[in-house]
Design a protein around this motif. Sequence first.
Motif, mmCIF file in Angstrom:
data_model
loop_
_atom_site.group_PDB
_atom_site.id
_atom_site.type_symbol
_atom_site.label_atom_id
_atom_site.label_comp_id
_atom_site.label_asym_id
_atom_site.label_seq_id
_atom_site.Cartn_x
_atom_site.Cartn_y
_atom_site.Cartn_z
ATOM 1 N N GLN A 402 0.814 7.061 15.748
ATOM 2 C CA GLN A 402 -0.061 5.904 15.922
ATOM 3 C C GLN A 402 -1.239 5.970 14.948
ATOM 4 O OE1 GLN A 402 0.744 3.324 17.923
ATOM 5 N NE2 GLN A 402 -0.983 2.412 16.807
ATOM 6 N N GLN A 403 -1.812 7.167 14.852
ATOM 7 C CA GLN A 403 -2.966 7.341 13.969
ATOM 8 C C GLN A 403 -2.586 7.064 12.514
ATOM 9 O OE1 GLN A 403 -4.508 11.332 14.142
ATOM 10 N NE2 GLN A 403 -6.483 10.767 13.253
ATOM 11 N N VAL A 404 -1.415 7.574 12.134
ATOM 12 C CA VAL A 404 -0.948 7.380 10.754
ATOM 13 C C VAL A 404 -0.682 5.887 10.507
ATOM 14 C CG1 VAL A 404 1.022 7.806 9.214
ATOM 15 C CG2 VAL A 404 -0.066 9.704 10.413
ATOM 16 N N ASN A 405 -0.006 5.240 11.462
ATOM 17 C CA ASN A 405 0.282 3.802 11.302
ATOM 18 C C ASN A 405 -1.006 3.001 11.177
ATOM 19 O OD1 ASN A 405 2.970 4.158 11.318
ATOM 20 N ND2 ASN A 405 3.234 3.730 13.514
ATOM 21 N N ASP A 406 -1.992 3.326 12.011
ATOM 22 C CA ASP A 406 -3.267 2.609 11.963
ATOM 23 C C ASP A 406 -3.917 2.751 10.593
ATOM 24 O OD1 ASP A 406 -2.848 1.869 14.523
ATOM 25 O OD2 ASP A 406 -4.341 3.232 15.425
ATOM 26 N N LEU A 407 -3.875 3.986 10.082
ATOM 27 C CA LEU A 407 -4.498 4.238 8.774
ATOM 28 C C LEU A 407 -3.770 3.481 7.669
ATOM 29 C CD1 LEU A 407 -5.437 8.009 8.626
ATOM 30 C CD2 LEU A 407 -6.808 6.133 7.742
ATOM 31 N N VAL A 408 -2.429 3.534 7.718
ATOM 32 C CA VAL A 408 -1.628 2.835 6.693
ATOM 33 C C VAL A 408 -1.959 1.338 6.737
ATOM 34 C CG1 VAL A 408 0.724 2.178 6.024
ATOM 35 C CG2 VAL A 408 0.237 4.540 6.699
ATOM 36 N N ASN A 409 -1.962 0.779 7.964
ATOM 37 C CA ASN A 409 -2.240 -0.659 8.094
ATOM 38 C C ASN A 409 -3.624 -0.999 7.581
ATOM 39 O OD1 ASN A 409 0.245 -1.026 9.140
ATOM 40 N ND2 ASN A 409 -0.417 -0.930 11.288
ATOM 41 N N SER A 410 -4.575 -0.139 7.913
ATOM 42 C CA SER A 410 -5.939 -0.461 7.514
ATOM 43 C C SER A 410 -6.094 -0.374 5.992
ATOM 44 C CB SER A 410 -6.917 0.426 8.287
ATOM 45 O OG SER A 410 -7.734 1.132 7.444
ATOM 46 N N ILE A 411 -5.461 0.622 5.359
ATOM 47 C CA ILE A 411 -5.568 0.730 3.883
ATOM 48 C C ILE A 411 -4.888 -0.482 3.233
ATOM 49 C CG2 ILE A 411 -4.922 2.092 1.850
ATOM 50 C CD1 ILE A 411 -4.945 4.591 3.692
ATOM 51 N N ASN A 412 -3.700 -0.809 3.747
ATOM 52 C CA ASN A 412 -2.966 -1.931 3.145
ATOM 53 C C ASN A 412 -3.693 -3.254 3.358
ATOM 54 O OD1 ASN A 412 -1.035 -0.342 2.042
ATOM 55 N ND2 ASN A 412 0.448 -0.590 3.713
ATOM 56 N N ALA A 413 -4.327 -3.392 4.547
ATOM 57 C CA ALA A 413 -5.050 -4.636 4.823
ATOM 58 C C ALA A 413 -6.244 -4.756 3.890
ATOM 59 C CB ALA A 413 -5.498 -4.653 6.279
ATOM 60 N N GLN A 414 -6.918 -3.625 3.672
ATOM 61 C CA GLN A 414 -8.138 -3.678 2.869
ATOM 62 C C GLN A 414 -7.865 -3.763 1.373
ATOM 63 O OE1 GLN A 414 -10.807 -0.634 4.073
ATOM 64 N NE2 GLN A 414 -12.495 -1.423 2.834
ATOM 65 N N TYR A 415 -6.855 -3.023 0.918
ATOM 66 C CA TYR A 415 -6.660 -2.934 -0.538
ATOM 67 C C TYR A 415 -5.364 -3.573 -1.046
ATOM 68 C CZ TYR A 415 -10.483 0.348 0.005
ATOM 69 O OH TYR A 415 -11.684 0.903 0.319
ATOM 70 N N GLY A 416 -4.559 -4.088 -0.133
ATOM 71 C CA GLY A 416 -3.303 -4.696 -0.565
ATOM 72 C C GLY A 416 -3.504 -6.148 -1.008
ATOM 73 N N THR A 417 -2.459 -6.684 -1.602
ATOM 74 C CA THR A 417 -2.479 -8.103 -1.961
ATOM 75 C C THR A 417 -1.267 -8.740 -1.317
ATOM 76 O OG1 THR A 417 -1.127 -7.731 -3.888
ATOM 77 C CG2 THR A 417 -3.534 -7.593 -4.220
ATOM 78 N N LEU A 418 -1.100 -10.024 -1.579
ATOM 79 C CA LEU A 418 0.079 -10.699 -1.020
ATOM 80 C C LEU A 418 1.360 -10.085 -1.551
ATOM 81 C CD1 LEU A 418 -0.673 -14.500 -0.872
ATOM 82 C CD2 LEU A 418 -0.249 -12.898 1.016
ATOM 83 N N ASN A 419 1.290 -9.610 -2.802
ATOM 84 C CA ASN A 419 2.515 -9.090 -3.425
ATOM 85 C C ASN A 419 2.720 -7.599 -3.271
ATOM 86 O OD1 ASN A 419 2.612 -11.631 -4.438
ATOM 87 N ND2 ASN A 419 1.505 -11.042 -6.308
ATOM 88 N N SER A 420 1.634 -6.874 -3.005
ATOM 89 C CA SER A 420 1.846 -5.420 -2.986
ATOM 90 C C SER A 420 0.944 -4.720 -1.981
ATOM 91 C CB SER A 420 1.616 -4.848 -4.382
ATOM 92 O OG SER A 420 0.242 -4.831 -4.655
ATOM 93 N N SER A 421 1.467 -3.593 -1.511
ATOM 94 C CA SER A 421 0.693 -2.753 -0.592
ATOM 95 C C SER A 421 0.505 -1.402 -1.247
ATOM 96 C CB SER A 421 1.456 -2.518 0.713
ATOM 97 O OG SER A 421 1.979 -3.715 1.194
ATOM 98 N N PRO A 422 -0.680 -0.841 -1.171
ATOM 99 C CA PRO A 422 -0.894 0.458 -1.837
ATOM 100 C C PRO A 422 -0.182 1.626 -1.155
ATOM 101 C CG PRO A 422 -2.983 -0.445 -1.021
ATOM 102 C CD PRO A 422 -1.932 -1.437 -0.680
#
Length: 901
Positions: A402-422
Amino acid sequence: MSSDKPGTAEKPVSGRIINCVPQLPYKVSRNDLYTPGENQDPGDEWKLTPISGNSALYSSLYLLRDSPDWEEHVVGWTGEIDPGNKFAYVAPPNQRGTQAANDNARYNSQESNEDPLYLSQEQKRVIAEKLQDKEDSNNKMTVHPVWLLRRDQLRWREYSDKIVWPALHYILNPPSDGQKENTWWYDYVKFNEAYALKVAQIYQPGDIIWVHDYYLMLLPQLLRMRFGDAIIAYFHHTPWPSSEYFRCLSKRKQLLDGILGSNRVCFQNDGFSRHFVSACKRLLDSTSTKKKSKGKGRDEWVISVYGGDVVVDSLPIGVNTEEILRKAFTEDIDEKVKVIKEAYANKKIIFGRDRLDTVRGVVQKLQAFEAFLAMYPEYRDKVVLIQVSRPTATDQGLKLEQQVNDLVNSINAQYGTLNSSPVHHYHVRIPEDAYHSLLRAADLCLITSARDGMNTTALEYVTVKSRSSIDGCYANPLVLSEFSGTSTVLKDALIVNPWDAVAVARTIKKALCLTAQERVSLEMKLWSKVPTIQDWNNSFLQRMVEIAKHESQDNKITPALNRPLLLQAYRAAKRRLFLFDYDGTLTPIVQDPAAAIPSARLFRILSKLAADPHNLIWIISGRDQQFLSKWLGSRMPQLGLSAEHGCFMKDVSSEEWVNLTTKYDMTWQEKVNEAMEQITVQTPGSFIEKKKVAVTWHYRRADPEQGEFLAGKLKASLEKFSKDLGLEVMEGKANLEVRPKFVNKGEIVKRLVWHPYGEKQLNEDEFKQDDTVPKSQLPDFVLCLGDDFTDEDMFNQLNDIESVWDKKFPDDKNEAGHYGIYPVTVGSASKKTVAKAHLTDPQQVLDTLGLLVGDVSLFQSPGTVELDDRGHVKDSESSVKSEQAGAAYNMKRSASLKDNA
Ligand SMILES: O=P(O)(O)OC[C@H]1O[C@H](O[C@H]2O[C@H](CO)[C@@H](O)[C@H](O)[C@H]2O)[C@H](O)[C@@H](O)[C@@H]1O
Ligand SMILES: [Mg+2]
């Protein structure tokens, strides 16, 4: 390998290796499509799939199989056998819908959920045959499965996974009442005993027994109990923590003692070995010497334990570089690398593969990557982190996921774009070809483990990066945690502290900015340091052959007391004699001698022992009569007592003390007192204990170094006149004792053993040994326990008696082929002893006596127990019941399968 192989002639090794691994490399599952029938191959009932993890260890097994020098035997647990789903009862057509069919269906559906794994001999034979390595056409590797077929198969892992593993990785478990832990411990003991049994079935003198990792920490000592001369090595694959962590384990001494049955204990690096040596010193009071190992510049210790030497060193495990390069550079993988590169065109690929548990540092990695994106915005759409996390079934697994998923989601939400996720996170086990493709495609490998023994991903990455193929896929950098065991091998990697997210972020930036020349230079350094598994095998075994050659007969470890065998001998005997020292044996050593009083548990156990008319118990102590009478004699008059190291004795159920020194001139006491008083004045905290005959100078409460130094001085001054006066000066535990030389604990033992069993002791100062007493009147079981130098007199005496009996009564041995004499030393591992076995401390003494009176489980401490294939004691009530249930179950099952075929 033959015994005349160069270098092995002095002490031949057989050329056989018995490799004991925690689990065999295959998962065994029942094939649901299988139905028994005349034309069916019984082998089709089972399928094997390679298990993941431990790749370096398994690779080592396969290489040894192919080596012309060794014949290999692999002993390993089958792991959890998957019973399949084909158990739901389907009623035969003529019975469908009847009550009987419904009842059976209910019965069988319960069975199908909880298959009790009653495998027939035939099924076990078939599985064993399948487990025999298929690629081994010359049959050079023989697989010996350890069966532990129980409904709850996870039980065999509980203690290792939930208690040992966390401590090894610096994780403290929350406090508990210890009940579950105890049950898990018994299973852990059984698990190790099952291995010992299997090894004993195949062992031949000269074999090298190689034990692997923390599931099997008790195995070396179990084997030492059986085979005094065996050549045993223990390799610890995981980290070994500081003794401050290790000592939190309640079974810390037993675990260390278990490992120390080995001739050699080896770790992944010097740091782990150092922690181990210090744990042995602090917890078992062993001594050690250190030197540099030949050629490699690594540290090597020799620990002295119970009269023997154990080599402690390190040898980092390697990987099969040839095989990795062969597999990672195929046309198919080339294609896959191209696809990955195209998918992430114009992006730097950062790659990580870890098991998803708390110590692999996946959370730290994500936090560091987040910091990197925050600190270096210019990289936000130019990097991708491909993180593959292998699922694990741990208690913290879900929370961590859960912790890992939350972190992944938060990084992707903050730094991702419509076309790509970091971050691309894959929470799966990926196939080998995908793994190799990702290793090759990566521009950077990021390893941030909080603890690990040896990270093979790092080694495999460096291996793959040593070969150039597609542009940009050569000599890419490695960022590696300083807490990974690998960092001591790959010292030229970009080393980071995973707890410092900002520093890791900076290092990622630095790694991505390295010039091609810098990258190549780094890679060349790293690649030259990657240990190969071939070298690891060779170096390990070469050192074992050297150790075997130098093993000397007078340097043998005194093994741990084999308590189950003791119990057997106890049960079979009728004239049992117990000879117990007191301080440090029945009670732990404490600061104040007056505070060392018997515990309630000791009384309970002694009372139970004494209640058996076949038992005679004597306490033979350095204490004076007053102390022994007050604390033992007055409460248990049935005890025989001897005070002041053999100066006095009081017979069983008597109140009269006999002085065995009456004929002796006691004027020496004045001289000894004088010398002791002088030293007491110079040593704050020291004091003199004046007994009737003996005199003791105590320095436990003095400054330790000053105390030891002045004890040496006092000893020297006492020895100047002690010989002329017929005295003995004895070094005790933080004390010096003086008593007449002609009395000692050994003399008491001689009187008690050479005496018609159960008859009153004669009240005479001088003892005349009566050689006419027939063996049938002498004790047939003697258990003698003592912790001190002065107790060696008892052990020596018993050894002498045994030699005399050997000549005098050669036909009067017990069923086990001896006289039931057990001289056992207790405590400190550093002392040399003539005892035949050891116990670690007074607690183990009580556990041992408790076992004899039925208060303590047989599995409290490991020993030789014959177990059946389900982990029950062989021929016990539960074993017989389980066998009957198994036979009934199998009949029913095959009838049901045939009906439905
Ligand atoms: O033969 P033992 O029964 O082992 O007795 C040996 C001596 O034990 C006592 O001293 C030792 O134990 C004390 C309590 O734990 C400890 O404080 C001291 O440092 C040890 O030397 C006892 O005081 C002596 O009289 C015995 O001879
Ligand atoms: Mg003692």
